[in-house]
Design a protein around this motif. Sequence first.
Motif, PDB file in Angstrom:
ATOM      1  N   ILE A  42       0.730  -1.553   0.187  1.00  0.00           N
ATOM      2  CA  ILE A  42      -0.180   0.177  -0.289  1.00  0.00           C
ATOM      3  C   ILE A  42       1.164   1.847  -0.263  1.00  0.00           C
ATOM      4  O   ILE A  42       0.163   2.467  -1.063  1.00  0.00           O
ATOM      5  CB  ILE A  42      -0.800   0.433   1.138  1.00  0.00           C
ATOM      6  N   LEU A  43       2.062   1.149   1.083  1.00  0.00           N
ATOM      7  CA  LEU A  43       2.493   2.176   1.014  1.00  0.00           C
ATOM      8  C   LEU A  43       4.321   2.181   0.440  1.00  0.00           C
ATOM      9  O   LEU A  43       4.227   1.600   0.700  1.00  0.00           O
ATOM     10  CB  LEU A  43       3.267   2.657   2.366  1.00  0.00           C
ATOM     11  N   VAL A  44       4.305   2.263  -1.314  1.00  0.00           N
ATOM     12  CA  VAL A  44       5.229   1.757  -2.161  1.00  0.00           C
ATOM     13  C   VAL A  44       6.193   2.827  -1.986  1.00  0.00           C
ATOM     14  O   VAL A  44       7.195   2.476  -2.621  1.00  0.00           O
ATOM     15  CB  VAL A  44       4.251   1.865  -3.783  1.00  0.00           C
ATOM     16  N   ASN A  45       6.587   3.969  -1.866  1.00  0.00           N
ATOM     17  CA  ASN A  45       7.467   4.801  -1.604  1.00  0.00           C
ATOM     18  C   ASN A  45       7.109   6.444  -1.463  1.00  0.00           C
ATOM     19  O   ASN A  45       5.761   6.419  -0.778  1.00  0.00           O
ATOM     20  CB  ASN A  45       8.400   4.966  -3.296  1.00  0.00           C
ATOM     21  N   MET A  46       8.343   6.533  -0.927  1.00  0.00           N
ATOM     22  CA  MET A  46       8.340   7.687  -0.477  1.00  0.00           C
ATOM     23  C   MET A  46       9.186   8.686  -0.858  1.00  0.00           C
ATOM     24  O   MET A  46      10.033   8.467  -0.384  1.00  0.00           O
ATOM     25  CB  MET A  46       8.845   8.015   1.358  1.00  0.00           C
ATOM     26  N   GLN A  47       8.766  10.059  -0.968  1.00  0.00           N
ATOM     27  CA  GLN A  47       9.895  11.057  -0.812  1.00  0.00           C
ATOM     28  C   GLN A  47      10.225  12.581  -0.385  1.00  0.00           C
ATOM     29  O   GLN A  47       9.218  12.779   0.131  1.00  0.00           O
ATOM     30  CB  GLN A  47       8.917  11.804  -2.534  1.00  0.00           C
ATOM     31  N   VAL A  57      13.898   9.650  -3.742  1.00  0.00           N
ATOM     32  CA  VAL A  57      12.431   8.594  -3.170  1.00  0.00           C
ATOM     33  C   VAL A  57      12.788   7.835  -2.882  1.00  0.00           C
ATOM     34  O   VAL A  57      13.980   6.769  -3.245  1.00  0.00           O
ATOM     35  CB  VAL A  57      12.099   8.182  -4.455  1.00  0.00           C
ATOM     36  N   HIS A  58      12.475   7.002  -1.897  1.00  0.00           N
ATOM     37  CA  HIS A  58      12.443   5.106  -1.583  1.00  0.00           C
ATOM     38  C   HIS A  58      11.858   4.661  -1.472  1.00  0.00           C
ATOM     39  O   HIS A  58      10.670   4.989  -0.319  1.00  0.00           O
ATOM     40  CB  HIS A  58      12.981   5.875   0.470  1.00  0.00           C
ATOM     41  N   ASP A  68       3.468 -10.636 -10.407  1.00  0.00           N
ATOM     42  CA  ASP A  68       3.704 -10.464 -11.441  1.00  0.00           C
ATOM     43  C   ASP A  68       5.216  -9.895 -12.321  1.00  0.00           C
ATOM     44  O   ASP A  68       4.611  -9.976 -12.857  1.00  0.00           O
ATOM     45  CB  ASP A  68       2.303 -10.030 -12.028  1.00  0.00           C
ATOM     46  N   GLY A  69       6.262  -9.728 -11.496  1.00  0.00           N
ATOM     47  CA  GLY A  69       6.833  -8.813 -11.920  1.00  0.00           C
ATOM     48  C   GLY A  69       7.460  -7.854 -11.895  1.00  0.00           C
ATOM     49  O   GLY A  69       8.241  -6.519 -12.923  1.00  0.00           O
ATOM     50  N   ILE A  70       5.947  -7.281 -11.616  1.00  0.00           N
ATOM     51  CA  ILE A  70       5.723  -5.003 -12.094  1.00  0.00           C
ATOM     52  C   ILE A  70       6.860  -4.785 -11.353  1.00  0.00           C
ATOM     53  O   ILE A  70       7.391  -5.431 -10.470  1.00  0.00           O
ATOM     54  CB  ILE A  70       4.587  -5.087 -11.258  1.00  0.00           C
ATOM     55  N   VAL A  71       7.448  -3.735 -11.302  1.00  0.00           N
ATOM     56  CA  VAL A  71       8.691  -2.861 -10.942  1.00  0.00           C
ATOM     57  C   VAL A  71       8.441  -2.054 -10.945  1.00  0.00           C
ATOM     58  O   VAL A  71       7.811  -1.226 -11.814  1.00  0.00           O
ATOM     59  CB  VAL A  71       9.895  -3.306 -11.434  1.00  0.00           C
ATOM     60  N   MET A  72       7.856  -0.465  -9.798  1.00  0.00           N
ATOM     61  CA  MET A  72       8.185   1.065  -9.825  1.00  0.00           C
ATOM     62  C   MET A  72       9.690   1.232  -9.574  1.00  0.00           C
ATOM     63  O   MET A  72       9.920   1.087  -8.617  1.00  0.00           O
ATOM     64  CB  MET A  72       7.172   0.783  -8.658  1.00  0.00           C
ATOM     65  N   ASP A  73       9.294   2.178 -10.654  1.00  0.00           N
ATOM     66  CA  ASP A  73      10.665   2.925 -11.089  1.00  0.00           C
ATOM     67  C   ASP A  73      10.871   4.283 -11.289  1.00  0.00           C
ATOM     68  O   ASP A  73      10.058   4.889 -12.194  1.00  0.00           O
ATOM     69  CB  ASP A  73      11.188   1.991 -12.995  1.00  0.00           C
TER      70      ASP A  73
END
Length: 132
Positions: A42-47, A57-58, A68-73
Amino acid sequence: PPLVGKEISHRNITGICDDPDVVERFNTIAASIKKDAGMEGILVNMQLAPYGLVCVVHPLINSEDFEDGIVMDSTGALGHDLLNDPARVKIARATIPAPGVVTAGPLTLLQKGHPVVEEGFIARLAINMPNY
């Protein structure tokens, strides 16, 4: 200065978050908050966005919160000018005077122009400091 091709939404962040100690400290704090929040997936990154410019960004690359191999770049978020991007200006400007968290959504979160999260929320909390 604005970045060529992204004049409205992104700026050069050289000189804003260049201190490796600040970056390391932010990443350590963000990792701890992300781990302790109990919001995996749910909490996928912090800026960190001083002056409304995203400069850290972390995690920068997140594969642990998706299937399923999804990556948030999130490298494309670096230099994002939250106070001038028409798609984000409303929440960014509402955050500055707010005494707490301001949210927006649901909305589609894009990475390099492609949707990664179809229904996401953005939560922003201003950290106001003298002289900033």
